[in-house]
Design a protein around this motif. Structure first.
Motif, PDB file in Angstrom:
ATOM      1  N   LYS A  98       0.826  -1.207   0.000  1.00 28.71           N
ATOM      2  CA  LYS A  98       0.000   0.000   0.000  1.00 28.71           C
ATOM      3  C   LYS A  98       0.858   1.255   0.000  1.00 28.71           C
ATOM      4  O   LYS A  98       0.546   2.244  -0.676  1.00 28.71           O
ATOM      5  CB  LYS A  98      -0.899  -0.028   1.238  1.00 28.71           C
ATOM      6  N   PHE A  99       1.951   1.245   0.752  1.00 31.72           N
ATOM      7  CA  PHE A  99       2.755   2.457   0.893  1.00 31.72           C
ATOM      8  C   PHE A  99       4.035   2.461   0.055  1.00 31.72           C
ATOM      9  O   PHE A  99       4.676   3.503  -0.068  1.00 31.72           O
ATOM     10  CB  PHE A  99       3.107   2.684   2.365  1.00 31.72           C
ATOM     11  N   PHE A 100       4.410   1.331  -0.512  1.00 29.34           N
ATOM     12  CA  PHE A 100       5.583   1.264  -1.380  1.00 29.34           C
ATOM     13  C   PHE A 100       5.196   0.538  -2.659  1.00 29.34           C
ATOM     14  O   PHE A 100       5.660  -0.554  -2.935  1.00 29.34           O
ATOM     15  CB  PHE A 100       6.732   0.512  -0.706  1.00 29.34           C
ATOM     16  N   PRO A 101       4.322   1.155  -3.474  1.00 21.82           N
ATOM     17  CA  PRO A 101       3.837   0.456  -4.658  1.00 21.82           C
ATOM     18  C   PRO A 101       4.919   0.347  -5.716  1.00 21.82           C
ATOM     19  O   PRO A 101       5.822   1.184  -5.780  1.00 21.82           O
ATOM     20  CB  PRO A 101       2.698   1.349  -5.142  1.00 21.82           C
TER      21      PRO A 101
ATOM     22  N   MET B 297       6.623   3.753  -4.815  1.00 20.58           N
ATOM     23  CA  MET B 297       7.445   4.962  -4.690  1.00 20.58           C
ATOM     24  C   MET B 297       8.906   4.614  -4.460  1.00 20.58           C
ATOM     25  O   MET B 297       9.636   5.356  -3.861  1.00 20.58           O
ATOM     26  CB  MET B 297       6.933   5.811  -3.504  1.00 20.58           C
TER      27      MET B 297
ATOM     28  N   TRP C 254       1.051   8.163  -9.313  1.00 24.37           N
ATOM     29  CA  TRP C 254       0.527   7.178  -8.358  1.00 24.37           C
ATOM     30  C   TRP C 254      -0.578   7.793  -7.501  1.00 24.37           C
ATOM     31  O   TRP C 254      -1.611   7.166  -7.268  1.00 24.37           O
ATOM     32  CB  TRP C 254       1.664   6.660  -7.488  1.00 24.37           C
TER      33      TRP C 254
END
Lengths: 540, 86
Positions: free
Chosen positions: A525-528, B1, B72
Motif C-alpha cells: 500500500k505504501f511502497f507500490p 514509490m 501514483w
C-alpha cells in the motif's frame, strides 16, 4: 484636561496595526463566503492550493516572530553567525524536507484521504497505539510554540504603541516616573487577546483556507517590513557603508562582523538538525495536504531559500548596526529592532508597519497551529474513538471549531500566566529540537520498508524521554539567569538536539531490526511498484 | 514509490552533500571584511549560499522530480485495503 490618548503621532502606530488587523477580518469574511461546507474543504482546502499560495503559506507558517525580532536581537548579541545558524541551513534543509518528505506525504494523503499525521502513521505502521502515543507528544510540542507566538505578540505590541493611551495604560518606573518605552502602550494582556481573537475569527470562519489566504497577505507584509525598515534605518545612519563602518570602528561591536568568539564550530554545524523539524510539524503536514498537484511544491522548494534570505539578511544587518550605534550593553537584545525604529527613525507609520510585520510573522504560524490542533483533536481522538461514519461533514467541522476555540482559550490563559517568567525565544529552539528529533520517524516511514511499529513507538518514546530530561535541565539552569539573557545549552559544544536525534535514530533502527517487519499488504500500500512508462518519461 | 533513481538524481544528491559541507565556512570565520563596504563577508557568503541552495533545488525540480509519485497519487484506489479519498 485629562485625555485618554496622546497626540496623533502617538496613535499612528496603533492605527496602522488596527488597519492590518482589519484587513485580516476582511480576509476571514471572504474565505468564509468561499467555504464549500465539506470537511475536506475546511481541513485541507479541498486539496486545491496552487504554487504561489503554497509558497506563501508554507513560508509564512515556517517563519515566526523570531525571523524579524529574534534574528535582529541575536545578530546584535552574537553577530552575523545567526544567519548561517538558522537562515542558510534552513534554506537547504527545509527545501530538502519539502522535496523528500512533503511530496510523498501529499501523495499518500491524496490517495488515502489522510488529514493528520497520526492518521498516516497509524496505518503506515499498523499501530493504533502509535497514534495515541504520538498525538499528545505532538500537541505538547506545539503548545510551547503557540506560547512563543502569543507572548511574543503581546510583548511586541506594547512598546510599538507606547504613548497612545498614557492615562489608560500607565507604566511607571519604581521612582514613579513614566517608563517612556512602554508608558501608554497596549498592555500585553490586551495585545495577546486581540491577536488570539483575530486569528480565531478567520480560522473559525474559513478553516485552513482562511489560514492560507491570511498567510499570503501576512508573508507579503513581513517581507516588506524588513526591507523597508532596512533602507530607512540605513538612511538615518548615513547610508549603507557608513552604518557598517560604524560597526567596524566600534571596539566591542566590531566582533559582531565575524563569528570568532561568538559561535563555536560544532554548534554551527549541529544546528543543521534544527531545520529537520519541518519534516514533523503537524501544521506543515496539513499545509502539504492542501496542494492541488505534486508540482505545486516546485515553487516552494526553489523559492523558499530566497524568501528566507529576503527576510533575514536585512534584519541581521539592522542587528549589527544597532551594536555599532548603541553599543553592546542593551540587556534585552530582542528590543533592538524596536529601538532602532523608535529612537533613530521617528516615523510613527514605520513603527506601525514594524508592529504589523512582527504580528504578521507571528500570526502566520499561529493560525496554522490552532487549525492543526483542532483538526487533530477532531480526527485523531473524537472521530477515531466514536467512528468516522457517525459524523456528517458539518458535525465534524463544528467539532473542530469547538476544539479550536478551546485551544485558543487555553493558550491565552497559559500565556497570561507564563508571560513574565518565560525566556520566550528559548522555547522556540526547544520546540524545533523536539520535532527535529522525530524527523527520523517521518523519513523511515516513506523510505525504509523494514521500519516496524515497535521501532516507531521506541523512537517516539525515546525522543520524548531524552528531550524532557534535557529540556527540564536547561529550564532549571535558565531560572538562575536574569531575564533577557539567554545562553544556549550546549553539550560538549554540540546542540542538545544532536543527542536527542541520535537517541531517536538508534532506538528506531535497533528496535526495528529486532522486531517483525510490516505485513506485505501494508508495504504494498505504501511502497507500490511504479510503471516503466512513468520512469522513462519524467515530467520536469 | 521506490523505483531505481534516474542517473541525474545522483548528480543532484552529490551537489547537495557538497553544498552541505560548504556550509561550514571556516575560512571566513574570523574575517571582518566588508564586501562593497557594507556586508560582512561571512554574511555575504551565506546569503550567496541561500541562492546556491535555490539553484540546487531548481536543478532538482528540473532533473530529479519524482513525477511517478504524482501519477501514483492520482490513480484511483482499487484495493479493499485502501480507504476512501477525500
Amino acid at each position: 484636561m485629562t485625555s485618554l490618548a496622546a497626540s496623533t503621532a502617538d496613535l499612528t502606530p496603533l492605527l496602522v496595526i488596527c488597519g492590518y488587523m482589519s484587513l485580516l477580518v476582511v480576509l476571514g469574511i471572504t474565505t468564509a463566503r468561499l467555504f464549500k461546507g465539506t470537511a475536506a474543504d475546511y481541513f485541507v482546502v479541498s486539496r486545491s492550493v496552487g504554487s504561489f499560495f503554497m509558497l506563501m503559506s508554507i513560508f509564512g507558517t515556517t517563519m515566526t516572530g523570531f525571523a524579524i525580532v529574534g534574528s535582529s536581537g541575536k545578530a546584535y548579541s552574537t553577530g552575523i553567525g545567526v544567519y548561517g545558524l538558522m537562515a542558510s541551513w534552513s534554506g537547504l534543509i527545509h527545501s530538502a524536507c519539502f522535496f523528500l518528505i512533503g511530496i510523498r506525504m501529499w501523495a499518500v494523503g491524496k490517495r488515502y484521504g489522510y488529514m493528520t499525521q497520526c492518521e498516516y502513521f497509524r496505518e503506515r505502521f499498523e499501530s493504533p497505539a502509535l497514534g495515541y502515543i504520538l498525538f499528545p507528544i505532538l500537541v505538547l510540542l506545539v503548545i510551547p510554540y503557540l506560547l512563543v507566538g502569543v507572548i511574543g505578540a503581546g510583548k511586541a505590541i506594547q512598546p510599538i504603541t507606547s504613548g497612545a493611551f498614557p492615562d489608560l495604560f500607565p507604566v511607571l518606573r519604581p521612582d514613579g516616573t513614566p517608563n517612556p518605552a512602554l508608558h501608554g502602550g497596549i498592555p500585553p494582556w490586551l495585545g495577546m487577546l486581540a491577536v488570539c481573537l483575530i486569528v480565531l475569527f478567520y480560522v473559525f470562519a474559513g478553516g485552513l483556507r482562511g489560514a492560507v489566504w491570511a498567510n499570503v497577505f501576512q508573508t507579503l507584509v513581513f517581507m516588506a517590513t524588513g526591507i523597508v525598515a532596512f533602507f530607512i534605518i540605513a538612511n538615518r545612519l548615513g547610508g549603507l557603508q557608513a552604518a557598517s563602518q560604524a560597526v567596524a570602528d566600534h571596539a566591542d561591536a566590531s566582533a559582531r562582523l565575524a563569528r570568532t568568539g561568538q559561535i563555536g564550530y560544532a554548534q554551527f554545524f549541529t544546528y543543521c538538525l534544527i531545520p529537520l523539524s519541518v519534516g514533523m510539524f503537524p501544521h506543515l503536514f496539513q499545509h502539504w495536504l492542501t496542494a492541488r498537484h505534486a508540482r505545486s511544491f516546485k515553487l516552494t522548494v526553489v523559492a523558499h531559500p530566497i524568501c528566507i534570505a529576503i527576510v533575514w539578511a536585512p534584519c541581521i544587518m539592522i542587528g549589527i548596526w544597532a551594536a555599532g550605534k548603541f553599543g553592546t550593553n542593551i540587556p534585552d537584545a530582542n528590543t533592538v529592532l524596536g529601538r532602532m525604529v523608535n529612537q533613530l527613525v521617528h516615523l510613527p507609520w514605520l513603527s506601525g508597519l514594524l508592529g504589523a510585520g512582527i504580528l504578521a510573522a507571528i500570526m502566520s504560524s499561529l493560525d496554522s497551529q490552532f487549525m492543526c490542533i483542532g483538526t487533530m483533536f477532531t480526527r485523531d481522538i473524537v472521530v477515531r474513538v466514536v467512528g468516522k461514519h457517525r459524523f456528517t461533514d458539518r458535525e465534524m467541522i463544528w467539532l473542530a471549531r469547538g476544539f479550536i476555540v478551546a485551544i485558543v482559550a487555553v493558550t491565552y490563559v497559559l500565556a497570561l500566566l507564563l508571560q513574565k517568567g518565560t525566556h520566550v525565544f528559548d522555547l522556540g529552539v526547544w520546540c524545533f529540537s523536539g520535532f527535529a528529533s522525530l524527523f527520523p520517524l517521518a523519513f523511515v516511514a516513506v523510505y525504509w520498508r523494514r521500519a516496524t511499529k515497535a521501532g516507531a513507538i521506541a523512537c517516539v518514546v525515546t525522543t520524548a524521554v531524552v528531550w524532557t530530561a534535557l529540556f527540564v535541565h536547561d529550564m532549571i539552569e535558565k531560572q538562575k539567569l536574569p531575564p533577557g539573557q539567554d545562553e544556549e545549552l550546549l553539550i560538549a559544544g554540540l546542540m542538545p538536539v544532536t543527542f536527542i536525534f541520535a537517541a531517536s535514530v538508534a532506538s528506531l533502527v535497533i528496535v526495528s531490526l529486532l522486531t517483525r517487519p510490516p505485513a506485505t499488504a501494508t508495504l504494498g500500500k505504501f511502497f507500490p511498484a511504479l510503471t516503466p512508462e512513468a520512469e522513462s518519461n519524467p515530467r520536469g | 514509490m521506490d523505483k531505481p533513481p534516474h542517473p541525474s538524481r545522483h548528480v543532484i544528491w552529490l551537489a547537495f552533500w557538497l553544498l552541505f559541507l560548504l556550509h561550514q565556512d571556516v575560512w571566513f570565520w574570523s574575517d571582518r571584511t566588508l564586501v562593497l563596504g557594507v556586508v560582512p563577508i561571512g554574511l555575504a557568503y551565506h546569503v550567496g549560499y541561500s541562492f546556491a541552495a535555490a539553484t540546487l533545488w531548481y536543478a532538482a525540480t528540473r532533473w530529479a522530480w519524482p513525477s511517478e509519485i504524482e501519477d501514483w497519487a492520482e490513480m484511483p484506489t482499487t484495493s479493499a485495503t485502501e480507504g476512501p479519498r477525500s
